[in-house]
Design an enzyme around this catalytic site. Structure first.
Site: not given
Ligand code: GLC
Length: 615
Positions: A316, A508
């Site tokens: 991530d 988030e």
């Molecule tokens: C974010 C999220 C993830 C996402 C990634 C790219 O922090 O946790 O779900 O795909 O970053 O945006």
């Protein structure tokens, strides 16, 4: 063998593809291999570095949009990066990734579908596959071939800001929906589709409240600006949100036992691997005393070993940085645990130099590098990007009437009627239909997070139809409609009033909330309009069940509208009876905060149980 061990049907390796990978690996330098293991966010890559280092992927984080934000500019931006990758010595095409979690949602003009919580309520697996296929078409028209979706989270604590990314609290349903979504994205053999990224492995929805270490109010005050959160332009609201619970559970600790992890949280990964997904995104959360990104047992022994996953694992965003204060230690731990590509996303040279050093010192074996790059190249070959690196499908598909009609169907089917005491459907010739609430006439609020900007936002942020516009389109000629955003109707007395309330958009951990009641101003509005009508119907637009026990008994009709997206006219389709209600609750709807997380018993019945939903 634990009883839940899944016999996973994996995509068998293709000898011809493996031979092509062998040849590429033989020709590549260590630097080029590490370049493929590097994903950079689009504003951080320096001109010429894609070709120079053979960067494997570029991404848009939430809100990572071209300016102006149009489908054409998206295509020009993405194709520009891909064309530069073709100039590298090896000419390996990069793949561009973005979170298209409810349509190509960063792109203005794209069709925005209901978030997963609504698709779960709709319960139509075929529809989910069609939505994914439509999303893939709109992505490919702009050159984006990698979708960081679907999330297969099982949200056990509704205070979690990512609850709306879950389809259900039933693992079997999550598996069925996610498998359909992956099928729709891949579209047959992936050469005419996009790469799904099933996320976040594993147990992201099982974290416990208060266990997140992402950021605290004290940290926020002390540090200049967290680059990621600063990127998301949240500075001015950050302290307010931290005080109401932001970042209390997202990225926290999932302290469930292995039996539960395997029974409840692994099955959707088995189901989506069986559908051919070749990418899985690792969770920020922790399990077994370790951050998932350093969990060799689960990433390598279980996922790649027992379950036979032969695609590649991506981190991530900036997740490696959380593993250890010493970046070298963190990189070594994560790559050796089984990470194949690092979503850096900012300082890619620090990562490239650190991993190069680690290989040189023997802390990361060359065999691990070769395995990671093999998985990445295998996937790229299966996607057909070597033969067709540049997408040029017609841009008109973005936000097309056909896709919007599909989204309207999904909105209609997701509407979940939880109470109806002679209030619904509304008469099309209502002598006076009072409509109240900011959420009734606001595309941004009905879309929710992950829309144009990372957290979304209110207002006409992208073309769409508000709920009120949909109502006016349907009965504007036959009914007398009176709208007031705040529900101030004086002493008017009518038969029916419709009040739309709900949450503000979030994403988030920014959406973690210690309390799930409606703002008092919205409860006051409900009580105000109560006096103006014989029958009062309230619709809640939210990413999760919220606490409604303080007012639900006083209304005649109650609808969970979830987060419908741009096609608000799908709501009118059921309000006036052109279509029956279809939505079914897939989450336990708590009566009080004392009934959260799922299964906490406070001696009362929940407000509603899964399966609730009047037709
Ligand atoms: C974010 C999220 C993830 C996402 C990634 C790219 O922090 O946790 O779900 O795909 O970053 O945006």
């Amino acid at each position: 063998m634990t009883p839940t061990q899944n016999e996973v049907k994996t995509t068998p390796l293709d000898a011809e593809i493996e031979a092509r990978v062998d040849t590429l690996l033989e020709q590549m330098t260590l630097g080029e291999k590490i370049g493929q293991m590097t994903q950079v966010e689009k504003n951080s890559i320096k001109k010429g570095d894609i070709a120079k280092y053979g960067i494997g992927s570029i991404l848009s984080g939430g809100g990572g949009n071209p300016e102006p934000n149009t489908p054409q500019n998206w295509r020009d931006m993405v194709n520009g990066f891909i064309e530069e990758s073709l100039e590298s010595r090896m000419g390996i095409p990069l793949i561009y990734g973005s979170d298209c979690v409810h349509g190509h949602n960063n792109c203005v003009g794209a069709t925005i579908f209901p978030h997963n919580v609504g698709l779960g309520a709709a319960g139509d697996v075929e529809l989910v596959e069609k939505i994914a296929a439509a999303t893939a078409q709109e992505m490919m028209a702009t050159g984006v071939r990698w979708n960081f979706a679907p999330a297969v989270s099982l949200p056990l604590d509704l205070r979690w800001g990512r609850s709306y990314e879950g389809f259900s609290q039933d693992p079997a349903m999550i598996s069925e929906m996610a498998a359909a979504y992956v099928r729709g994205l891949i579209g047959g053999d992936m050469t005419t589709g996009v790469l799904p990224s099933v996320k976040h492995f594993v147990g992201d929805g099982a974290a416990s409240w208060g266990s997140s270490t992402r950021i605290t109010a004290e940290q926020w005050e002390m540090i200049e600006n967290d680059p990621t959160l600063a990127n998301a332009k949240v500075g001015e609201h950050m302290m307010d949100l931290l005080k109401i619970g932001a970042w209390q559970i997202d990225q926290g600790v999932s302290d469930i036992d292995e039996e539960t992890l395997r029974r409840e949280h692994l099955p959707p990964y088995a189901a989506t691997i069986a559908e051919g997904t070749m990418n899985i995104m690792v969770s920020y959360s922790s399990w077994g005393g370790l951050k998932m990104h350093a969990q060799k047992y689960l990433l390598t022994d279980v996922l790649k070993g027992e379950m036979g996953f032969n695609g590649f694992l991506v981190t991530d965003w900036e997740a490696i940085d959380q593993i250890d204060e010493d970046f070298y230690t963190a990189v070594v731990a994560c790559i050796n645990a089984g990470i194949d590509m690092n979503m850096v996303p900012f300082d890619y040279m620090r990562y490239i130099n650190t991993l190069t050093e680690a290989v040189g010192k023997g802390d990361v074996p060359m065999s691990r590098i070769n395995d990671a790059v093999r998985r990445i190249l295998r996937t790229k070959i299966m996607m057909g990007v070597f033969e067709n690196p540049i997408c040029d499908t017609p841009l008109l598909v973005v936000g097309s009437a056909e896709h919007r009609a599909l989204a309207r169907e999904a909105v209609r089917k997701s509407m979940t009627c939880l109470k109806n005491e002679g209030a619904l459907p509304f008469a099309k010739d209502s002598a006076g239909l009072l409509i109240a609430g900011e959420h009734a006439d606001n595309v941004g609020l009905q879309c929710g997070g992950w829309t144009i900007e990372w957290m979304g936002g209110p207002g006409a942020i992208t073309p769409g139809t508000t709920i009120l516009e949909g109502i006016r389109d349907q009965v504007g000629e036959t009914a007398e409609i009176v709208y007031d955003e705040n529900g101030n109707f004086g002493d008017v007395k009518v038969e029916t009033a419709f009040v739309v309330v709900g949450e503000e958009p979030y994403a988030e951990g920014m959406g973690d909330r210690s309390d799930l009641h409606l703002p008092q101003s919205q409860v006051d509005m409900i009580r105000r309009v109560r006096k103006n009508c014989n029958k009062l119907v309230v619709m809640v637009l939210s990413g999760r069940p919220i606490i409604i026990s303080d007012w639900a008994d006083d209304v005649d009709g109650l609808i969970a509208g979830w987060l419908p997206g741009t096609e608000g006219d799908g709501v009118a389709d059921v309000l006036f009876g052109d279509h029956d209600f279809n939505g079914v609750l897939r989450y336990t709807w708590p009566r009080s905060m004392e009934q959260i997380p799922l299964g906490t018993d406070d001696g009362q019945e929940p407000q509603f149980l899964p399966g609730a939903g009047l037709k």
